[in-house]
Design a protein around this motif. Structure first.
Motif, mmCIF file in Angstrom:
data_model
loop_
_atom_site.group_PDB
_atom_site.id
_atom_site.type_symbol
_atom_site.label_atom_id
_atom_site.label_comp_id
_atom_site.label_asym_id
_atom_site.label_seq_id
_atom_site.Cartn_x
_atom_site.Cartn_y
_atom_site.Cartn_z
ATOM 1 N N GLU A 41 7.548 3.675 -1.598
ATOM 2 C CA GLU A 41 7.794 3.820 -2.539
ATOM 3 C C GLU A 41 9.139 3.779 -3.578
ATOM 4 O O GLU A 41 9.184 3.667 -4.794
ATOM 5 C CB GLU A 41 7.278 5.948 -2.396
ATOM 6 N N VAL A 42 10.121 4.239 -2.015
ATOM 7 C CA VAL A 42 11.621 4.027 -3.419
ATOM 8 C C VAL A 42 11.409 2.639 -3.878
ATOM 9 O O VAL A 42 12.328 3.008 -4.911
ATOM 10 C CB VAL A 42 12.754 4.751 -2.189
ATOM 11 N N LYS A 51 9.423 0.495 -5.268
ATOM 12 C CA LYS A 51 8.343 0.651 -6.129
ATOM 13 C C LYS A 51 9.366 1.486 -7.436
ATOM 14 O O LYS A 51 9.284 0.566 -8.729
ATOM 15 C CB LYS A 51 7.472 1.495 -5.724
ATOM 16 N N GLU A 52 9.579 2.658 -7.259
ATOM 17 C CA GLU A 52 10.679 3.130 -8.575
ATOM 18 C C GLU A 52 11.475 1.723 -8.866
ATOM 19 O O GLU A 52 11.689 2.085 -9.761
ATOM 20 C CB GLU A 52 11.020 4.797 -8.009
ATOM 21 N N GLN A 53 12.151 1.703 -8.214
ATOM 22 C CA GLN A 53 13.445 0.778 -8.549
ATOM 23 C C GLN A 53 12.482 -0.356 -9.609
ATOM 24 O O GLN A 53 13.807 -1.000 -10.228
ATOM 25 C CB GLN A 53 13.814 -0.058 -7.138
ATOM 26 N N SER A 84 11.842 0.985 -12.621
ATOM 27 C CA SER A 84 13.187 1.202 -13.858
ATOM 28 C C SER A 84 13.762 -0.481 -13.883
ATOM 29 O O SER A 84 14.192 -0.279 -15.124
ATOM 30 C CB SER A 84 14.184 1.460 -12.681
ATOM 31 N N CYS A 141 7.355 -5.089 -3.306
ATOM 32 C CA CYS A 141 7.614 -3.890 -2.660
ATOM 33 C C CYS A 141 6.754 -3.361 -1.217
ATOM 34 O O CYS A 141 7.762 -2.865 -0.126
ATOM 35 C CB CYS A 141 7.383 -2.317 -3.097
#
Length: 321
Positions: free
Chosen positions: A240-241, A243-245, A248, A276
C-alpha cells in the motif's frame, strides 16, 4: 571414428540432465522453487533468442527454450507439472507482457514482480535520453549555445544516482591527487616508448550535474522522478505504501505535460501491481542478469557453441557450480 572431447562432454551432460541420458528431454527439477526469474538472451545473430528460467533461491537454470514467446512458459509449466508450480509464489522479469500473461493464464495465483533495474533502465533510455536531446535542440534554436554545449555528452551524468556521483568523485579525487604526487617525483623520468604525459581527468560530477540541471524545469523534473523511484524501492515495506509513492510519481509526470514524462506515467500505471509487488517479496532480477552474463562468458570461453543442445546443457551445468 574416435569421439571428440565435445561428444564425450555432451554425453556426460545428457546423462546428468536429461531423462534416461537420451538427450531428448530435460529432467524435472527435484527441488521445488518458490521464486522464479525469467528472461530472454540472444542465441544467434539475426534476432534469434532463447528463454531461460531460473530458481532465484539457488540460481540454478531450470529451463531453456528456443524463442521468447508465451510458448516458452507453457512448455515449462507442462514440463514441471501443476503440482510443482503450486509451490511457486512469484516470478520476476523485465516488463515482457507475454511472459507474465502466460504465467497468469496458467497459474493465476502467481505474483508478477518488476524490480528497480528495469524501471530505471526504461526511465534512463526513454525519458532522460530523449528529454536531454530535445532540450539541447531547443537551446540551440534559442541561440543559447553555451547551455546547449553543457548538455552535450551529459547522458552519463544525468542517468547516474547521487550516490554513484559521490563515490566516483571521491575515487577520481584520490586518483588525481596520486597522479599529481607521482608527477612531482618523476618530472625527469623517461620511458622506453616515450609515452605522452597523462592529462588531468578529474571532474567533479556532482558540481557538473547541479550546473546542468539548474534553472531547467524538465531536467529538475528528471532529478525528482529519479530520486522518487529510489525512495519508493528503498522504503518499500508494504504494498500500500509503495503504491502511494508510485501513484504520486505518476501524478507528477502527468503534471509536467511532456510526452516523455507522459510515456513513463503510462508505463508505471500499466505495470503498477508488478512494481509494488516488490514490497511483498523484495526480490530482484540480479540473478537473472547474472545468468545472462554467465551465458555470454561461457560462449566467449568456448569461442562460440553452434550446437544449441550442447549449449543449453552447458548452461545448466555452469549454473550449478
Amino acid at each position: 571414428m574416435q569421439p571428440v572431447v565435445k561428444d564425450i562432454d555432451k554425453n556426460r551432460l545428457n546423462r546428468k540432465y536429461t531423462v534416461n541420458g537420451e538427450g531428448k528431454e530435460f529432467i524435472k527439477p527435484e527441488i521445488t522453487s518458490t521464486k522464479l526469474g525469467i528472461d530472454e538472451f540472444l542465441l544467434h545473430s539475426g534476432h534469434k533468442y532463447a528463454t531461460v528460467i531460473i530458481d532465484l533461491d539457488t540460481g540454478h537454470v531450470l529451463w531453456l527454450y528456443h524463442g521468447k514467446s508465451k510458448e516458452a512458459v507453457y512448455k515449462f509449466i507442462e514440463h514441471v507439472g501443476m503440482d510443482w508450480m503450486k509451490n511457486v509464489q512469484c516470478v520476476v522479469s523485465d516488463m515482457n507482457a507475454d511472459f507474465q500473461s502466460a504465467f497468469k493464464e496458467k497459474c493465476p495465483w502467481l505474483k508478477e514482480v518488476y524490480d528497480r533495474f528495469h524501471l530505471v533502465k526504461n526511465f534512463n533510455d526513454k525519458v532522460i535520453s530523449e528529454v536531454r536531446k530535445d532540450e539541447q535542440k531547443r537551446l540551440i534554436q534559442e541561440g543559447r549555445l553555451e547551455d546547449a554545449a553543457r548538455l552535450k555528452g551529459s547522458k552519463y551524468i544525468l542517468t547516474t544516482s547521487a550516490e554513484t556521483r559521490r563515490q566516483n568523485d571521491n575515487k577520481e579525487e584520490m586518483k588525481d591527487g596520486a597522479l599529481r604526487k607521482r608527477k612531482r617525483s618523476n618530472d625527469k623520468e623517461e620511458t622506453i616508448f616515450d609515452a605522452p604525459p597523462k592529462k588531468k581527468t578529474y571532474q567533479d560530477l556532482e558540481a557538473t550535474y547541479q550546473n546542468i540541471i539548474k534553472d531547467n524545469k524538465l531536467l529538475l523534473g528528471l532529478d525528482f522522478v529519479k530520486n522518487a523511484i529510489t525512495d519508493a524501492y528503498n522504503t518499500a515495506y508494504s504494498y500500500e505504501v509503495m503504491k502511494e509513492q508510485i501513484v504520486s510519481i505518476i501524478d507528477y509526470c502527468r503534471g509536467i505535460d511532456n510526452k516523455h514524462f507522459n510515456w513513463f506515467a503510462n508505463l508505471l500505471e500499466n505495470h503498477i501491481d508488478g512494481i509494488c509487488n516488490y514490497a511483498l517479496f523484495h526480490i530482484t532480477s540480479g540473478k537473472v542478469e547474472g545468468t545472462n552474463n554467465m551465458i555470454k562468458t561461457l560462449r566467449r570461453r568456448h569461442f562460440g557453441i553452434p550446437d544449441d543442445d550442447y549449449l543449453f546443457l552447458k548452461i545448466m551445468d555452469e549454473s550449478r557450480r
